[in-house]
Scaffold this active site. Sequence first.
Site, PDB file in Angstrom:
ATOM      1  N   CYS A 300     -35.694  30.772 -12.027  1.00 19.27           N
ATOM      2  CA  CYS A 300     -34.506  30.849 -11.213  1.00 19.27           C
ATOM      3  C   CYS A 300     -33.934  32.281 -11.297  1.00 19.27           C
ATOM      4  O   CYS A 300     -33.893  32.960 -10.053  1.00 19.27           O
ATOM      5  CB  CYS A 300     -33.636  29.767 -11.726  1.00 19.27           C
ATOM      6  SG  CYS A 300     -34.182  28.157 -11.238  1.00 19.27           S
TER       7      CYS A 300
HETATM    8  N1  LIG Z   1     -37.549  24.979 -12.395  1.00 18.03           N
HETATM    9  C1  LIG Z   1     -36.291  25.078 -12.518  1.00 18.03           C
HETATM   10  O1  LIG Z   1     -35.464  24.835 -13.551  1.00 18.03           O
HETATM   11  C2  LIG Z   1     -35.457  24.894 -11.167  1.00 18.03           C
HETATM   12  C3  LIG Z   1     -34.009  24.599 -11.297  1.00 18.03           C
HETATM   13  C4  LIG Z   1     -33.463  24.635 -10.007  1.00 18.03           C
HETATM   14  C5  LIG Z   1     -34.087  24.970  -8.903  1.00 18.03           C
HETATM   15  N2  LIG Z   1     -35.501  25.369  -9.093  1.00 18.03           N
HETATM   16  C6  LIG Z   1     -35.951  25.446  -7.555  1.00 18.03           C
HETATM   17  O2  LIG Z   1     -36.961  24.552  -7.203  1.00 18.03           O
HETATM   18  C7  LIG Z   1     -37.957  24.753  -6.526  1.00 18.03           C
HETATM   19  C8  LIG Z   1     -39.416  24.070  -7.105  1.00 18.03           C
HETATM   20  O3  LIG Z   1     -39.427  24.791  -8.590  1.00 18.03           O
HETATM   21  P1  LIG Z   1     -40.388  24.079  -9.669  1.00 18.03           P
HETATM   22  O4  LIG Z   1     -39.778  24.802 -10.916  1.00 18.03           O
HETATM   23  O5  LIG Z   1     -40.089  22.766  -9.457  1.00 18.03           O
HETATM   24  O6  LIG Z   1     -41.787  24.419  -9.147  1.00 18.03           O
HETATM   25  P2  LIG Z   1     -43.089  24.143 -10.020  1.00 18.03           P
HETATM   26  O7  LIG Z   1     -43.931  25.163  -9.700  1.00 18.03           O
HETATM   27  O8  LIG Z   1     -42.949  23.457 -11.186  1.00 18.03           O
HETATM   28  O9  LIG Z   1     -43.640  22.926  -8.979  1.00 18.03           O
HETATM   29  C9  LIG Z   1     -43.870  23.046  -7.571  1.00 18.03           C
HETATM   30  C10 LIG Z   1     -44.978  22.001  -7.316  1.00 18.03           C
HETATM   31  O10 LIG Z   1     -45.281  21.957  -5.939  1.00 18.03           O
HETATM   32  C11 LIG Z   1     -46.493  21.664  -5.660  1.00 18.03           C
HETATM   33  N3  LIG Z   1     -46.867  22.266  -4.419  1.00 18.03           N
HETATM   34  C12 LIG Z   1     -46.910  23.247  -3.869  1.00 18.03           C
HETATM   35  N4  LIG Z   1     -47.087  23.356  -2.577  1.00 18.03           N
HETATM   36  C13 LIG Z   1     -47.269  22.045  -2.195  1.00 18.03           C
HETATM   37  C14 LIG Z   1     -47.355  21.643  -0.987  1.00 18.03           C
HETATM   38  N5  LIG Z   1     -47.675  22.147   0.053  1.00 18.03           N
HETATM   39  N6  LIG Z   1     -47.402  20.168  -0.906  1.00 18.03           N
HETATM   40  C15 LIG Z   1     -47.200  19.510  -2.200  1.00 18.03           C
HETATM   41  N7  LIG Z   1     -46.994  20.094  -3.371  1.00 18.03           N
HETATM   42  C16 LIG Z   1     -47.092  21.236  -3.274  1.00 18.03           C
HETATM   43  C17 LIG Z   1     -47.234  22.390  -6.968  1.00 18.03           C
HETATM   44  O11 LIG Z   1     -48.509  22.050  -7.160  1.00 18.03           O
HETATM   45  C18 LIG Z   1     -46.317  22.088  -7.793  1.00 18.03           C
HETATM   46  O12 LIG Z   1     -46.656  20.907  -8.843  1.00 18.03           O
HETATM   47  C19 LIG Z   1     -37.920  26.369  -6.640  1.00 18.03           C
HETATM   48  O13 LIG Z   1     -37.200  26.672  -5.172  1.00 18.03           O
HETATM   49  C20 LIG Z   1     -36.883  26.621  -7.741  1.00 18.03           C
HETATM   50  O14 LIG Z   1     -36.190  27.973  -7.377  1.00 18.03           O
HETATM   51  C21 LIG Z   1     -35.990  25.373 -10.035  1.00 18.03           C
END
Ligand SMILES: NC(=O)c1ccc[n+]([C@@H]2O[C@H](COP(=O)([O-])OP(=O)(O)OC[C@H]3O[C@@H](n4cnc5c(N)ncnc54)[C@H](O)[C@@H]3O)[C@@H](O)[C@H]2O)c1
Length: 457
Positions: A300
């Site tokens: 983030c």
């Molecule tokens: N991690 C955090 O603390 C957090 C907090 C708030 C917001 N966010 C936001 O949330 C979003 C996701 O982050 P995250 O940390 O969960 O990511 P992550 O990397 O933990 O998980 C993403 C998942 O999406 C899957 N994926 C990718 N492309 C795909 C597709 N086309 N179809 C299906 N699955 C697919 C990946 O295999 C992975 O398992 C980002 O935009 C991030 O900025 C994250």
Amino acid sequence: MTTTDATRMPVITRAPRTAFAPALPSAQLGTPTVPVQIDFDYDVAIVGLGYVGLPTALAFHHAGSRVLALDNSAQRIDTIRAHSADLLDDDRTRLLSALDHPGFVLTADEELLARAESVIICVPTPVDEHLVPDLTILRAACAMVVANAVEGQLILLTSTTYVGCTQDLIVDALSKRGLEAGRDLYVAFSPERIDPGNAAVSHDDVPRVVGGTTPECEVRAEALLKRYARSVHVVHSLAAAEMTKLLENTFRAVNIALANEFADICRALDLPITEVIDAASTKPYGFMRFMPGPGVGGHCIPCDPHYLLWQLKTKHVEAPMIRQAMTEIAGRPGRVVDRARDVLSDAGRGLVGARVVVVGVAYKPNVADLRESPAIEILAGLRDHGAEVAYVDALIPSIRMPGGGILTATSDPSSFNADLVIIHTKHDWADLSWISPSAMVLDTTYRELSIPRRILL
Ligand SMILES: NC(=O)c1ccc[n+]([C@@H]2O[C@H](COP(=O)([O-])OP(=O)(O)OC[C@H]3O[C@@H](n4cnc5c(N)ncnc54)[C@H](O)[C@@H]3O)[C@@H](O)[C@H]2O)c1
């Protein structure tokens, strides 16, 4: 349907209900605020089952929704099935019951999306090595969702992104398929605020912000989120919802940069920074506590403000304070290396040949997330200066080092005989009793008050 070329897709109408998903007992259904559609097999599909998507899928399932949990990584699905995903205890318990329940379907089959009444997209939005938003994953996920969209469906984007992204990647792409948001189906954006590893605030208690393409989209998105979230705050555009997230994380970035600067100022003036922060924190208004540290990591804060800065460039709008904050934050791991060199030098030895152990390499406590962790840069920087490095972190068995090579966690840090211990991340349950009272310790967390010979960053 596997093609992602939305422009060539025919409009698909609702898929017929299949027999596999029996209605849940009413006690499990929660209180839906809009009439439940009976011709969808799933109430909600979650696309991307990472740190955001998996807890979200589990929250909906816990609230009684029929969930399609979709990830395109077979490895990720195996990890979830094997109960090895990095989750808080409550979510682990939820996962145990979800995996045995017919109302929770874990899949990589994107064609099933057409059978979901709502689709929530939670895929990563990183930046590249030039700090430019890398939208490859988000574009692919949105194209897939658009290609499989059906009339009556609600599509909710939750990935952090630039202002206007939901319009560009979803609303406009749908219209190329002849589907109009607000008329044929519904599109909204709701930023995610989950704090992985933080058990003190339940995910379900964190208010959601949502904005829709039209008022009807807003109402439907609010109703969806209210299935599990205790409160939902509605804003009246997609763009306002997108910008809300950028403000929240830019606010954190700027304040962390300020806390770091104050820590440096206090050191120069020989003042105890933690005492000063504790004192300022007693003010009941107008002050918010931020702690200095070794830098920021995760998906983030090191990334999100760059989505804003990148977008502002095209408008020729300057944001010097945000830019400066991001520069300060990015330079912080380098400062840790410099400080390590200085404290070793004060003790009569250089970094070359020094043995340095880093405690905790995850980017924050209680998560197994190494993304953008300052520890990687710190270990690499120490090594580049000739130090012999090791690390200890029960959640991170090994690290791929920049420039190649794998560093494996040491299981017995006391036998490493470190000249310097650097505390980078302290997991709540991590045992630091192996650190001898005579050891020289650089505390980059500013929090380990019990360490006798603690030197602050
Ligand atoms: N991690 C955090 O603390 C957090 C907090 C708030 C917001 N966010 C936001 O949330 C979003 C996701 O982050 P995250 O940390 O969960 O990511 P992550 O990397 O933990 O998980 C993403 C998942 O999406 C899957 N994926 C990718 N492309 C795909 C597709 N086309 N179809 C299906 N699955 C697919 C990946 O295999 C992975 O398992 C980002 O935009 C991030 O900025 C994250």
